[in-house]
Structures are given as C-alpha cells and as structure tokens.
Design an enzyme around this catalytic site. Structure first.
Site, short mmCIF file in Angstrom:
data_model
loop_
_atom_site.label_atom_id
_atom_site.label_comp_id
_atom_site.label_asym_id
_atom_site.label_seq_id
_atom_site.Cartn_x
_atom_site.Cartn_y
_atom_site.Cartn_z
N THR A 161 -0.73 -0.35 -4.63
CA THR A 161 -1.77 0.66 -4.83
C THR A 161 -1.16 1.87 -5.53
O THR A 161 -0.05 2.30 -5.21
CB THR A 161 -2.42 1.08 -3.51
N ASP A 193 0.86 -1.19 0.00
CA ASP A 193 0.00 0.00 0.00
C ASP A 193 0.90 1.23 0.00
O ASP A 193 1.39 1.67 1.03
CB ASP A 193 -0.91 -0.02 1.22
N ALA A 194 1.15 1.77 -1.20
CA ALA A 194 2.06 2.89 -1.36
C ALA A 194 1.40 4.11 -1.99
O ALA A 194 1.88 5.22 -1.83
CB ALA A 194 3.26 2.47 -2.21
N LYS A 195 0.31 3.89 -2.73
CA LYS A 195 -0.44 4.97 -3.38
C LYS A 195 0.47 5.88 -4.20
O LYS A 195 0.34 7.11 -4.16
CB LYS A 195 -1.25 5.77 -2.36
N ARG A 196 1.37 5.28 -4.94
CA ARG A 196 2.29 6.04 -5.78
C ARG A 196 1.54 6.69 -6.94
O ARG A 196 0.52 6.17 -7.40
CB ARG A 196 3.39 5.15 -6.32
#
Length: 270
Positions: A120, A93-96
């Site tokens: 993510t 879960d990094a939401k890059r």
C-alpha cells in the site's frame, strides 16, 4: 506471475473475495503464546494455515511488527506464506509515501527484503512518488484513494476542478499512472457510495476494501457497489474480527470459523 495474475487465480481457486489482515498485538494473544520470542510469527502463521484456503490475499500491517522489533518475524511469515500456500498474494500494508532515492529504498524494503507481492502506497505526493514502485513491473502498488476513517473526508472530498480529490486519484490511477498494469486502490467499506463511484471510474481495477468487521462496514453494500461484471474485483479485508475471535489454544480454529462465515456472507451477495 504478476500480482494481478496471482490475485485473479486466488479469487477463482478459493472462491473468495476475503483478505485477512495480519495485525498482531501480543496483548491479545492466547496465554500459551505469551512470553515466546517467536510469538508474533507463531500466532500469525497459525492464522494463515487455518484460513489460507478461504482467502484471496493476506495483508500484514508492518507497524505491528516494527513496533516490537519483529521485522525478522515478518520476513519469516511472508516466506512461510509463499512456501506453504503458494499462489496466495501477500500485501504489505505500509502506506509508504516519499520521493526519489528514499522511495526507491522503501520499494527495496517491501519487495526485496520482505518479498511482498504488493504494497500500500500514499499517492498524495504525485506521480514521481510512485515511479520507484512501478519500476517493479510484477508487483502490486495499491494506492490510498477513499480511506475508511471518518477524517478521510477532510482532504479526499475536496473539490478539484469539478471532481472530488479521491475521484481524481482514481482517474489518474486508472490511466496515466498505471504503466505497469499492477495498480489497485484502497476504498473503505464504510463509504459504499464512493466504492461505486470509484468502480465506475476505474473499470475492473482491483480494490482493497478495509472496514468490515470491527469497523462495521456493510458487506452487502460493499459487494454490490464494488464487484466487477464477473463478480470479483475486490479484496475485502477483515483483521481484528477474525484474528481475535478465539482466546484459547484453539484460537486458529475459531478464526477459521469466523473467516468461513465472512467469506460466505460476502459470496451471498456476489
């Protein structure tokens, strides 16, 4: 195996739509772990080992590791999951969200360094921000679509040519963006009507659903809105409600009991 193949196998093998989020906060650890150099790894690995047969995925949140200079413990944790519990996908879960060579380096970080099975990603810079991720054909790319936070409506509910922005993202993700066949979407449990709308747009695409547990999303409404015809299609995430349910040396056993109850509650509505 590709990410979606791993996920489908885990849904069946463990009879579970539960994803356990790994958000390690040392301030909440049991006393016997505090002060250990490897406390973050030890805490998360114990949770993983106690719950691996109950889940369809694990989701470590990179910020909880990076903020404490514990990226090496994140690497070790993902390696531990792959070695001890093969077949359970790991979603970083990094939401890059970036473009060009920078996005390429983020993809190397997630998939080559940490060896995550999926990550993510924020898609709001458009298709070219996704191409470096899609270049890894076996890896999952899970796009933010309708997020669980109240402020998500500020932008995601805007009208864009007769549909909401989150609906446009879902439509693009299910069609021209999904060149690898490994795209999924993040849709919050706090908005079951939007889960149903996304499901209607994307068919059987996997949905990562945060927001049950500490955020009080409704399990029944989530499952009924998001399940596919074969009663799968969901990775329903719970983090804090499971991780910090126990305070003592038996914290992992307590976490298992909560995970068992959560999986049972989800399965009741499948």
């Amino acid at each position: 195996m590709t990410f979606t193949q791993m996920l489908a196998a885990a849904w069946q093998k463990n009879d579970s739509l539960l994803c356990v989020g790994l958000d390690p906060d040392p301030a909440k650890f049991p006393a016997h772990l505090k002060g250990r150099d490897d406390a973050i790894f030890a805490f998360c690995a114990a949770i993983v080992d106690a719950t691996a047969d109950l889940v369809c995925a694990f989701k470590p949140q990179i910020a909880y590791f990076a903020a404490r200079r514990a990226e090496d413990q994140l690497e070790a944790l993902i390696a531990h999951i792959h070695a001890r519990h093969p077949g359970i996908p790991v979603i970083l879960d990094a939401k890059r969200g970036d473009i060009g060579s920078t996005a390429e380096q983020y993809a190397v970080e997630a998939f080559a360094r940490f060896k995550a099975d999926a990550v993510t990603v924020n898609p709001y810079m458009g298709r070219d921000s996704l191409d470096p991720w899609l270049a890894w054909p076996d890896k999952g790319v899970i796009l933010l679509c309708r997020t669980s936070n109240p402020g998500g409506s500020d932008l995601q509910f805007l009208d864009v040519g007769g549909e909401r922005l989150y609906e446009r993202v879902a439509r693009l993700a299910a069609n021209e963006w999904n060149t690898s066949g490994q795209i999924g979407l993040v849709v919050g449990a706090t908005f079951p009507a939007e889960i149903a709308r996304v499901r209607a747009i994307v068919g059987d695409m996997p949905l990562l659903v945060p927001g049950i547990g500490a955020q009080c999303g409704d399990i029944a409404a989530t499952v009924e809105a998001g399940r596919t015809a074969n009663a799968t299609g969901l990775m329903i995430n719970s983090s804090r409600a499971i991780l910090y349910s126990g305070k003592d040396e038996d914290f992992a056993a307590t976490a298992r009991k909560v995970a068992e109850k959560t999986r049972a509650a989800i399965n009741f509505y499948r």
